[in-house]
Scaffold this motif. Structure first.
Motif, PDB file in Angstrom:
ATOM      1  N   CYS A 141       0.856  -1.182   0.000  1.00  0.00           N
ATOM      2  CA  CYS A 141       0.000   0.000   0.000  1.00  0.00           C
ATOM      3  C   CYS A 141       0.892   1.232   0.000  1.00  0.00           C
ATOM      4  O   CYS A 141       1.873   1.303   0.754  1.00  0.00           O
ATOM      5  CB  CYS A 141      -0.888   0.011   1.240  1.00  0.00           C
ATOM      6  N   PHE A 142       0.561   2.216  -0.832  1.00  0.00           N
ATOM      7  CA  PHE A 142       1.222   3.516  -0.786  1.00  0.00           C
ATOM      8  C   PHE A 142       0.249   4.486  -0.140  1.00  0.00           C
ATOM      9  O   PHE A 142      -0.890   4.644  -0.607  1.00  0.00           O
ATOM     10  CB  PHE A 142       1.638   3.964  -2.192  1.00  0.00           C
ATOM     11  N   SER A 143       0.695   5.114   0.939  1.00  0.00           N
ATOM     12  CA  SER A 143      -0.196   5.924   1.761  1.00  0.00           C
ATOM     13  C   SER A 143       0.425   7.281   2.078  1.00  0.00           C
ATOM     14  O   SER A 143       0.978   7.484   3.165  1.00  0.00           O
ATOM     15  CB  SER A 143      -0.536   5.167   3.056  1.00  0.00           C
ATOM     16  N   PRO A 144       0.344   8.231   1.143  1.00  0.00           N
ATOM     17  CA  PRO A 144       0.833   9.583   1.431  1.00  0.00           C
ATOM     18  C   PRO A 144      -0.157  10.362   2.280  1.00  0.00           C
ATOM     19  O   PRO A 144      -1.363  10.262   2.090  1.00  0.00           O
ATOM     20  CB  PRO A 144       0.962  10.195   0.029  1.00  0.00           C
ATOM     21  N   GLY A 145       0.383  11.119   3.217  1.00  0.00           N
ATOM     22  CA  GLY A 145      -0.451  11.878   4.136  1.00  0.00           C
ATOM     23  C   GLY A 145      -0.597  11.108   5.436  1.00  0.00           C
ATOM     24  O   GLY A 145      -1.355  10.144   5.504  1.00  0.00           O
ATOM     25  N   VAL A 146       0.159  11.514   6.451  1.00  0.00           N
ATOM     26  CA  VAL A 146       0.173  10.786   7.726  1.00  0.00           C
ATOM     27  C   VAL A 146      -0.616  11.564   8.767  1.00  0.00           C
ATOM     28  O   VAL A 146      -0.318  12.731   9.033  1.00  0.00           O
ATOM     29  CB  VAL A 146       1.615  10.551   8.212  1.00  0.00           C
ATOM     30  N   SER A 147      -1.611  10.912   9.335  1.00  0.00           N
ATOM     31  CA  SER A 147      -2.462  11.542  10.326  1.00  0.00           C
ATOM     32  C   SER A 147      -2.001  11.168  11.732  1.00  0.00           C
ATOM     33  O   SER A 147      -0.917  10.616  11.932  1.00  0.00           O
ATOM     34  CB  SER A 147      -3.914  11.109  10.110  1.00  0.00           C
ATOM     35  N   GLU A 148      -2.850  11.466  12.715  1.00  0.00           N
ATOM     36  CA  GLU A 148      -2.542  11.119  14.102  1.00  0.00           C
ATOM     37  C   GLU A 148      -2.786   9.651  14.372  1.00  0.00           C
ATOM     38  O   GLU A 148      -2.395   9.133  15.427  1.00  0.00           O
ATOM     39  CB  GLU A 148      -3.387  11.978  15.048  1.00  0.00           C
ATOM     40  N   VAL A 149      -3.458   8.987  13.455  1.00  0.00           N
ATOM     41  CA  VAL A 149      -3.694   7.548  13.575  1.00  0.00           C
ATOM     42  C   VAL A 149      -3.285   6.884  12.275  1.00  0.00           C
ATOM     43  O   VAL A 149      -3.221   7.530  11.222  1.00  0.00           O
ATOM     44  CB  VAL A 149      -5.168   7.228  13.889  1.00  0.00           C
ATOM     45  N   ALA A 150      -3.008   5.592  12.354  1.00  0.00           N
ATOM     46  CA  ALA A 150      -2.673   4.818  11.159  1.00  0.00           C
ATOM     47  C   ALA A 150      -3.498   3.536  11.157  1.00  0.00           C
ATOM     48  O   ALA A 150      -3.003   2.456  10.825  1.00  0.00           O
ATOM     49  CB  ALA A 150      -1.179   4.500  11.131  1.00  0.00           C
ATOM     50  N   ASP A 151      -4.786   3.676  11.514  1.00  0.00           N
ATOM     51  CA  ASP A 151      -5.655   2.512  11.616  1.00  0.00           C
ATOM     52  C   ASP A 151      -5.813   1.786  10.290  1.00  0.00           C
ATOM     53  O   ASP A 151      -5.898   0.556  10.236  1.00  0.00           O
ATOM     54  CB  ASP A 151      -7.033   2.925  12.126  1.00  0.00           C
ATOM     55  N   TYR A 181       2.019  -4.583   3.307  1.00  0.00           N
ATOM     56  CA  TYR A 181       3.075  -3.688   3.778  1.00  0.00           C
ATOM     57  C   TYR A 181       2.789  -2.282   3.270  1.00  0.00           C
ATOM     58  O   TYR A 181       2.469  -2.092   2.096  1.00  0.00           O
ATOM     59  CB  TYR A 181       4.421  -4.177   3.240  1.00  0.00           C
ATOM     60  N   SER A 182       2.888  -1.272   4.136  1.00  0.00           N
ATOM     61  CA  SER A 182       2.538   0.100   3.753  1.00  0.00           C
ATOM     62  C   SER A 182       3.752   1.013   3.705  1.00  0.00           C
ATOM     63  O   SER A 182       4.574   1.037   4.634  1.00  0.00           O
ATOM     64  CB  SER A 182       1.517   0.692   4.741  1.00  0.00           C
ATOM     65  N   PHE A 183       3.830   1.771   2.612  1.00  0.00           N
ATOM     66  CA  PHE A 183       4.796   2.854   2.482  1.00  0.00           C
ATOM     67  C   PHE A 183       4.065   4.158   2.794  1.00  0.00           C
ATOM     68  O   PHE A 183       3.064   4.485   2.140  1.00  0.00           O
ATOM     69  CB  PHE A 183       5.378   2.882   1.069  1.00  0.00           C
ATOM     70  N   LEU A 201      -3.625   2.290  -3.187  1.00  0.00           N
ATOM     71  CA  LEU A 201      -3.254   3.667  -2.866  1.00  0.00           C
ATOM     72  C   LEU A 201      -4.291   4.244  -1.922  1.00  0.00           C
ATOM     73  O   LEU A 201      -5.492   4.152  -2.175  1.00  0.00           O
ATOM     74  CB  LEU A 201      -3.192   4.512  -4.136  1.00  0.00           C
ATOM     75  N   GLN A 202      -3.824   4.825  -0.820  1.00  0.00           N
ATOM     76  CA  GLN A 202      -4.715   5.559   0.086  1.00  0.00           C
ATOM     77  C   GLN A 202      -4.112   6.945   0.252  1.00  0.00           C
ATOM     78  O   GLN A 202      -3.038   7.108   0.841  1.00  0.00           O
ATOM     79  CB  GLN A 202      -4.832   4.839   1.426  1.00  0.00           C
ATOM     80  N   MET A 203      -4.767   7.972  -0.268  1.00  0.00           N
ATOM     81  CA  MET A 203      -4.159   9.292  -0.379  1.00  0.00           C
ATOM     82  C   MET A 203      -5.057  10.368   0.205  1.00  0.00           C
ATOM     83  O   MET A 203      -6.185  10.580  -0.247  1.00  0.00           O
ATOM     84  CB  MET A 203      -3.860   9.596  -1.854  1.00  0.00           C
TER      85      MET A 203
END
Length: 270
Positions: free
Chosen positions: A66-76, A88-90, A142-144
């Motif tokens: 998973c490619f996940s740009p944009g990091v919040s206060e949680v990574a649920d 596996y997440s980037f 992708l989760q963006m």
């Protein structure tokens, strides 16, 4: 400054903001590009029952990254992908120093995603080339959620790059830009590009902002859109129906009134 920010600033400074409006027909044509379709797949909710949780088609088997740009206060979202599906997440975000959770399935890059490789910015294609092992041609997810820079990414990324993603979950910001003629052309070009290879599987308005209305058309400014690559769509089953909100949908901001997807976004209305 991102492409969307530049357009918004230009509109605000323009003396034609009021008069240079999109027509009702042009807006409706653009919305048709985002009209959800039945995919023959059930949905699963990934990421919990609040902000940061999204509905995705239950077609995650075989996805490794998973490619996940944009990091919040949680990574649920990323944590559930790891625990339930072994994905596996980037992650990437220059505004933070690390992900909010320590997880062996996480790889973090302190950079913003954008339309150039410069300073604290990197392109999606560059990031993918750097992280995906050579010879691995498997599907990705992708989760963006990158506060408006999603438009820069989609303009810059080739369709070949985007086709690597079986599923894309994108939070689009400033959707009410479409009421201005110039920005509508910009939005329509992006959604036409995506519509060539993906169907919209689900839409959920984020209730962080109230919907904007004009010409009887209601546009939530922030929209969570789930795309599924067309080759993954299955035959429609007996009993499959579109329904909004979906039973798995939840309010992003519990303390605010919910925003229900307007009929024009998903029903065959004039």
């Amino acid at each position: 400054m991102g492409i969307r920010s530049g357009i918004v600033n230009a509109l605000l400074k323009s003396d034609r903001v009021v008069t240079d409006c999109s027509s009702q027909e042009e807006i409706a044509a653009t919305l048709r590009l985002l009209r959800p379709a039945l995919t023959g797949l059930d949905f699963v909710r990934i990421g919990g029952f609040g902000d940061g949780g999204y509905l995705v088609p239950n077609d995650l088997a075989g996805i490794k990254y998973c490619f996940s740009p944009g990091v919040s206060e949680v990574a649920d979202f990323e944590e559930q992908l790891a625990s339930d599906f072994g994905i596996y997440s980037f992650l990437a975000d220059a505004s933070v120093d690390a992900p909010p959770a320590d997880n062996s399935f996480f790889d973090f890059e302190k950079k913003f995603l954008g339309c150039r490789d410069q300073a604290e910015f990197m392109k999606l294609s560059t990031w993918m080339e750097k992280k995906i092992p050579a010879g691995d041609a498997g599907d990705l997810i992708l989760q963006m959620d990158i506060e408006g820079s999603e438009y820069d990414v989609f303009i810059d990324s080739s369709i070949e790059t985007l086709r690597r993603f079986r599923i894309m979950v994108v939070e689009f910001h400033g959707m009410d830009m479409m009421f201005h003629a110039k920005s509508l052309k910009f939005l329509k070009a992006i959604f036409e590009k995506l519509a060539g290879e993906f169907v919209v599987a689900h839409i959920h308005p984020n209730n962080c902002k109230t919907a904007v209305q004009r010409f009887g058309i209601s546009v939530p400014p922030v929209m969570e859109v789930t795309f599924l690559r067309k080759d993954r769509v299955k035959p429609v089953r007996d009993g499959d129906v579109l329904l909004f909100p979906h039973e798995l949908d939840r309010k992003n901001v519990p303390s605010k009134e919910d925003v229900i997807l307007p009929d024009i976004w998903w029903k065959q209305v004039p």
